[in-house]
Design a protein around this motif. Structure first.
Motif, PDB file in Angstrom:
ATOM      1  N   TRP A  74     -12.693 -37.102  20.604  1.00  0.00           N
ATOM      2  CA  TRP A  74     -13.191 -38.634  20.463  1.00  0.00           C
ATOM      3  C   TRP A  74     -12.471 -38.856  19.226  1.00  0.00           C
ATOM      4  O   TRP A  74     -12.198 -40.628  19.472  1.00  0.00           O
ATOM      5  N   PHE A  99     -18.708 -38.927  17.515  1.00  0.00           N
ATOM      6  CA  PHE A  99     -18.954 -39.082  19.129  1.00  0.00           C
ATOM      7  C   PHE A  99     -19.959 -39.743  19.149  1.00  0.00           C
ATOM      8  O   PHE A  99     -19.142 -40.957  20.718  1.00  0.00           O
ATOM      9  N   ARG A 158     -28.183 -33.399  34.569  1.00  0.00           N
ATOM     10  CA  ARG A 158     -26.744 -33.275  35.023  1.00  0.00           C
ATOM     11  C   ARG A 158     -26.387 -32.468  35.877  1.00  0.00           C
ATOM     12  O   ARG A 158     -25.655 -32.071  36.459  1.00  0.00           O
ATOM     13  N   ASP A 191     -18.511 -26.097  24.116  1.00  0.00           N
ATOM     14  CA  ASP A 191     -19.182 -27.593  24.512  1.00  0.00           C
ATOM     15  C   ASP A 191     -19.287 -27.905  22.763  1.00  0.00           C
ATOM     16  O   ASP A 191     -19.143 -27.714  21.742  1.00  0.00           O
ATOM     17  N   LYS A 196     -17.981 -24.737  33.805  1.00  0.00           N
ATOM     18  CA  LYS A 196     -19.032 -24.229  32.109  1.00  0.00           C
ATOM     19  C   LYS A 196     -20.539 -24.698  32.517  1.00  0.00           C
ATOM     20  O   LYS A 196     -20.833 -25.180  33.965  1.00  0.00           O
ATOM     21  N   HIS A 197     -21.383 -24.801  31.889  1.00  0.00           N
ATOM     22  CA  HIS A 197     -21.743 -24.809  30.627  1.00  0.00           C
ATOM     23  C   HIS A 197     -22.640 -23.338  30.693  1.00  0.00           C
ATOM     24  O   HIS A 197     -23.129 -23.301  31.237  1.00  0.00           O
ATOM     25  N   ARG A 217     -31.463 -29.812  24.611  1.00  0.00           N
ATOM     26  CA  ARG A 217     -29.886 -28.695  24.798  1.00  0.00           C
ATOM     27  C   ARG A 217     -29.568 -27.782  23.395  1.00  0.00           C
ATOM     28  O   ARG A 217     -29.020 -26.863  23.660  1.00  0.00           O
ATOM     29  N   GLU A 241     -25.912 -37.155  31.850  1.00  0.00           N
ATOM     30  CA  GLU A 241     -26.037 -36.644  30.703  1.00  0.00           C
ATOM     31  C   GLU A 241     -27.247 -36.951  29.547  1.00  0.00           C
ATOM     32  O   GLU A 241     -26.928 -37.980  29.074  1.00  0.00           O
ATOM     33  N   SER A 265     -20.565 -37.831  29.647  1.00  0.00           N
ATOM     34  CA  SER A 265     -19.064 -37.467  29.619  1.00  0.00           C
ATOM     35  C   SER A 265     -18.445 -37.013  31.248  1.00  0.00           C
ATOM     36  O   SER A 265     -17.739 -37.166  30.733  1.00  0.00           O
ATOM     37  N   LEU A 282     -11.821 -30.566  31.487  1.00  0.00           N
ATOM     38  CA  LEU A 282     -13.679 -30.877  31.535  1.00  0.00           C
ATOM     39  C   LEU A 282     -14.069 -30.640  33.149  1.00  0.00           C
ATOM     40  O   LEU A 282     -14.720 -31.607  32.410  1.00  0.00           O
ATOM     41  N   MET A 297     -16.320 -22.550  29.578  1.00  0.00           N
ATOM     42  CA  MET A 297     -17.027 -23.785  27.782  1.00  0.00           C
ATOM     43  C   MET A 297     -18.720 -23.194  28.346  1.00  0.00           C
ATOM     44  O   MET A 297     -19.136 -22.798  28.827  1.00  0.00           O
TER      45      MET A 297
HETATM   46  C1  BGC Z   1     -20.677 -32.238  27.208  1.00  0.00           C
HETATM   47  C2  BGC Z   1     -19.371 -31.522  28.009  1.00  0.00           C
HETATM   48  C3  BGC Z   1     -18.309 -32.123  27.954  1.00  0.00           C
HETATM   49  C4  BGC Z   1     -17.774 -32.354  26.476  1.00  0.00           C
HETATM   50  C5  BGC Z   1     -16.854 -33.203  26.362  1.00  0.00           C
HETATM   51  C6  BGC Z   1     -20.893 -32.033  25.985  1.00  0.00           C
HETATM   52  O1  BGC Z   1     -21.107 -33.141  25.516  1.00  0.00           O
HETATM   53  O2  BGC Z   1     -21.810 -31.345  27.086  1.00  0.00           O
HETATM   54  O3  BGC Z   1     -19.514 -30.715  29.584  1.00  0.00           O
HETATM   55  O4  BGC Z   1     -17.369 -32.070  28.315  1.00  0.00           O
HETATM   56  O5  BGC Z   1     -18.960 -33.222  25.927  1.00  0.00           O
HETATM   57  O6  BGC Z   1     -16.937 -34.278  26.284  1.00  0.00           O
END
Ligand code: BGC
Length: 773
Positions: free
Chosen positions: A74, A13, A181, A293, A214-215, A225, A494, A416, A167, A258
């Motif tokens: 990914w 990822f 965020r 998530d 989300k989240h 987190r 993020e 993201s 998402l 999510m």
């Molecule tokens: C994030 C989400 C996102 C997901 C997919 C995660 O790391 O917290 O908000 O939708 O990745 O990219």
């Protein structure tokens, strides 16, 4: 492509994101679309989504069912750029997630794209995607029409690119203003955030793609987190954080929610029976599916029985292990069918079976238009001493534009939600960034130049730019100019929280130096959330433009020069100092333990459950302005604050007593410009409720010509007047006197009145929250 374990998945990822961010990924690929010739009784459009889902499930094998409950993410994208350049054997469009459909039944592919503030990763395939202003900018409009436009645009651009699921829809409340965020979310008030996301997601789904919220829940900071255990009492959750989701779900009929990385009261959110089964599915009536998530699934039967419906990405839990659990009876077949049912019903409900997306060109002009409108409505005029603004171009000979790359672009939020900059970032990335910094710490600037936009507004003035890196040079230019406009910014993303609410890179000193050199200094902020302003008394104007998107500069210039009369109001409090926060210090992971995000790197073992730490939400339901009101702390700028170039007067508050009561009042435009006032209605509950602070219960954006008056009537939703009785596990209206406060900000409510709810009415259960009014 399935990944073997969590470590590998997470490493992939990060590597993939790194590749994208540093721009290696420029290849274009064409994916064949799944041939879809659906036949079968579930294609009967006269049946309900639930009936159709059941008919399709009746035809499915166990393996087919399991295959819909997990997917890649990914990894497909990563494979795309294999050294030999071969396209992978997948139909994935290469964004955050992909679950292949089942051709024989016509079940469509779930192509998921991150799309909080616009569709992400467009540049990988040479696609254009509109970078909208941030979510907190949308929230500053307080305008459900704007929220609908925002959602509809994202939905349309997703669909045009072949995506079937978004998402986005982030609504974690601003309990921690340093959260990286905040820019994705919608502020600190549950009702405001819930109504806005509800309108946004309904409009997004009307474009024929599945939406998500989300989240869920209380993923309010990035630090730790994956390991933080949020301790919060039920009443506080239900009346604040969870209420935002409740309203969002009910108003939108959203297809997915999510669940978040963190733990809540000792249990991971993605296996938390109370959050998922009790609150979300039973109490809120959520009919869609719960998606984890990325990497937030931690168990098989426990998660499935607690209400998780889909693991993303990977198959560690909801692949073979879930199949075995079903075969052994540990997870009943009925629950498996429920998981699949929820996914299929969401797909039927938005029309994915009947009207699958076909790819077509995205219309950038339509995107520009919406982006600019949201930015204009979402920019907040925080200070305007001596009517310094709007600037009258005719009388100004020279303008100094200073700082924050205002010659070339406007800042955006990272992680993201990062929307690729059309044409590439206006500011090249710094050299020597680590892979982690490339993904989470590398600011992207959209090509919307404030300098050019200001020049266009003041064609006869000498408009010069100084980068602001040397305060003395900047001050000299300011001194030599009629007006100084200083742009200051704070990047947020993020994966990291901002280290403090202080503007980075010496920008406070820059503003002070410019303000000392020129009394006509205007500050334009580009930030993810609130910042402190030690120079506030020395500048004449302050405009908060958040991350204003692809047409941000044009919107800012239109407001500076009065083409647009500002109407945005703060959806969150700006504190005077971090000392005033419920937690003056950001809650870090305990010392001696590896930093959260580092755990994702190759070579650093990813161990479950070894780094947990508690974060006690001792402020309870005193979130945001409720905290400042209850603690008698004076904020720098209050929730609901926002100035205009005209003035408004409030009068004639009347209450029609009933359950629910109706509030009527008049707003008059007492100035000489047309404008829009966001009139706000707050209520303080009877003392017996134990909440000695007001809550926002209604608002209305009122368009007014100069001298015009309008009467506003708002029926107060009983749900929003209620408290959550944790012992009874039910909402209740407390009998007693309710004080109503009406005005243009939480700290400026000139109208007050009281109404009473009597004992006899107590037994009446409040109507459900929701209804897109
Ligand atoms: C994030 C989400 C996102 C997901 C997919 C995660 O790391 O917290 O908000 O939708 O990745 O990219």
């Amino acid at each position: 492509m399935k990944l073997r374990n969590s470590t590998l998945r997470m490493q992939t990822f990060v590597l993939t994101l790194a590749l994208l961010t540093i721009g290696i990924a420029t290849a274009r690929a064409q994916f064949p679309f799944q041939p879809q010739k659906p036949k079968g009784p579930w294609m009967d459009k006269t049946l309900s989504p639930d009936q159709r889902a059941d008919l399709a499930i009746a035809q499915m094998t166990l393996d087919e069912k399991i295959a819909l409950l997990h997917g890649g993410g990914w990894a497909e994208l990563f494979a795309l750029f294999a050294p030999d350049g071969t396209a992978p054997a997948t139909r994935s469009l290469g964004n955050a997630g992909y679950i292949p459909g089942i051709a024989r039944l016509g079940i469509p592919d779930l192509q998921m794209a991150d799309a909080a503030v616009g569709v992400t990763h467009g540049s990988v395939f040479g696609r254009y995607c509109t970078a909208l202003p941030s979510g907190v900018s949308e929230a500053s409009t307080w305008d459900l029409t704007m929220a609908r436009e925002y959602g509809a645009l994202i939905g349309r651009e997703l669909r045009d690119q072949g995506y079937t699921m978004s998402l986005g829809g982030g609504i974690d409340l601003t309990r921690e203003p340093r959260n990286g965020r905040i820019f994705e979310y919608k502020g600190e008030d549950p009702i405001l955030a819930g109504k806005l996301v509800g309108a946004e997601m309904r409009a997004l789904q009307e474009q024929g793609v599945v939406g998500d919220l989300k989240h869920y829940a209380m993923n309010d900071q990035e630090n730790g987190r994956n390991y933080v255990n949020i301790k919060a009492d039920r009443r506080a959750m239900r009346e604040s954080d969870l209420l935002a989701f409740e309203i969002g779900v009910k108003d939108s009929g959203v297809g997915a929610v999510m669940c978040s990385y963190n733990l809540v009261n000792g249990v991971y959110a993605c296996e938390n029976d109370y959050l998922l089964n009790t609150a979300l599915k039973k109490d809120f009536g959520f009919q869609g599916f719960v998606i984890s998530d990325w990497g937030a699934t931690h168990s098989v039967a426990k998660a499935a029985m607690a209400g998780l419906d889909m693991e993303m990405p990977g198959n560690d839990h909801f692949g073979e292990p879930l199949k075995k659990a079903v075969e052994s009876g540990e997870v009943p077949a009925a629950r498996l069918n429920d998981m699949v049912h929820r996914i299929l019903r969401s797909e039927f409900a938005v029309g994915l079976f009947d009207n699958p997306p076909g790819r077509q060109e995205v219309d950038p002009m339509a995107g520009f238009e919406v982006a600019q409108r949201v930015a204009e409505q979402g920019t907040v005029l925080l200070k305007n001493a001596d009517h310094q603004l709007p600037l009258a171009a005719a009388g100004i000979r020279s303008i100094a534009v200073i700082g924050s790359h205002a010659d070339v672009g406007v800042l955006s939020g990272g992680g993201s939600a990062q929307v690729d900059a059309a044409g590439g970032s206006a500011v090249p990335p710094r050299a020597g960034l680590s892979p982690m910094e490339q993904v989470f710490g590398n600011p992207v600037w959209h090509r919307s130049s404030p300098l050019k936009a200001i020049r266009a507004q003041a064609p006869n003035a000498k408009v010069e730019f100084d980068p602001g890196t040397d305060t003395a040079t900047a001050a000299r230019l300011a001194q030599a100019s009629d007006v100084a406009i200083v742009f200051v910014s704070q990047h947020a993303s993020e994966g990291v929280d901002v280290p403090s609410l202080t503007l980075p890179q010496n920008q406070d000193a820059l503003v002070s130096a410019v303000a000392a050199a020129n009394p006509h200094t205007i500050v334009v902020l580009e930030t993810g959330g609130p910042v402190t302003m030690p120079w506030i008394d020395h500048v004449s104007g302050v405009l908060e433009s958040w991350y204003p998107g692809i047409r941000g500069a044009e919107a800012i210039a239109n407001i500076l020069f009065g083409e647009v009369n500002p109407s945005g109001k703060l959806p969150l409090t700006f504190p005077k100092s971090e000392a005033d926060l419920p937690r003056p210090e950001l809650a870090h992971q305990p010392p001696g333990r590896p930093e959260d995000m580092k755990a994702l790197f190759p070579g650093v073992p990813y161990k479950e459950n070894t780094r947990q730490f508690d974060l006690d939400y001792s402020e309870g339901l005193k979130v945001g302005y409720k905290w400042y009101d209850a603690e008698a702390k004076v904020p720098l700028f209050a929730f609901g604050h926002g100035l205009s170039y005209t003035t408004y007067a409030y009068s004639g508050l009347k209450i029609t007593p009933a359950v629910p009561p109706a509030v009527t009042f008049t707003v008059e435009n007492t100035g000489s410009r047309a404008g829009a006032e966001i009139a706000q209605v707050y209520v303080t509950l009877p003392a017996a409720a134990g909440e000695p602070f007001q809550r926002l219960v209604a608002w209305e954006k009122v368009q007014l010509a100069p001298g015009e008056s309008k009467t506003v009537t708002a029926t107060l939703d009983s749900h929003y007047l209620s408290i959550f009785n944790a012992d009874q596990d039910a909402w209740e209206l407390v009998p007693g006197d309710y004080q109503v406060h009406v005005g243009g900000s939480s700290r400026d409510t000139p109208l007050h009145r009281t109404f009473t709810i009597k004992d006899v009415e107590k037994g009446q259960s409040p109507p459900p929250a929701g209804g897109d009014k």
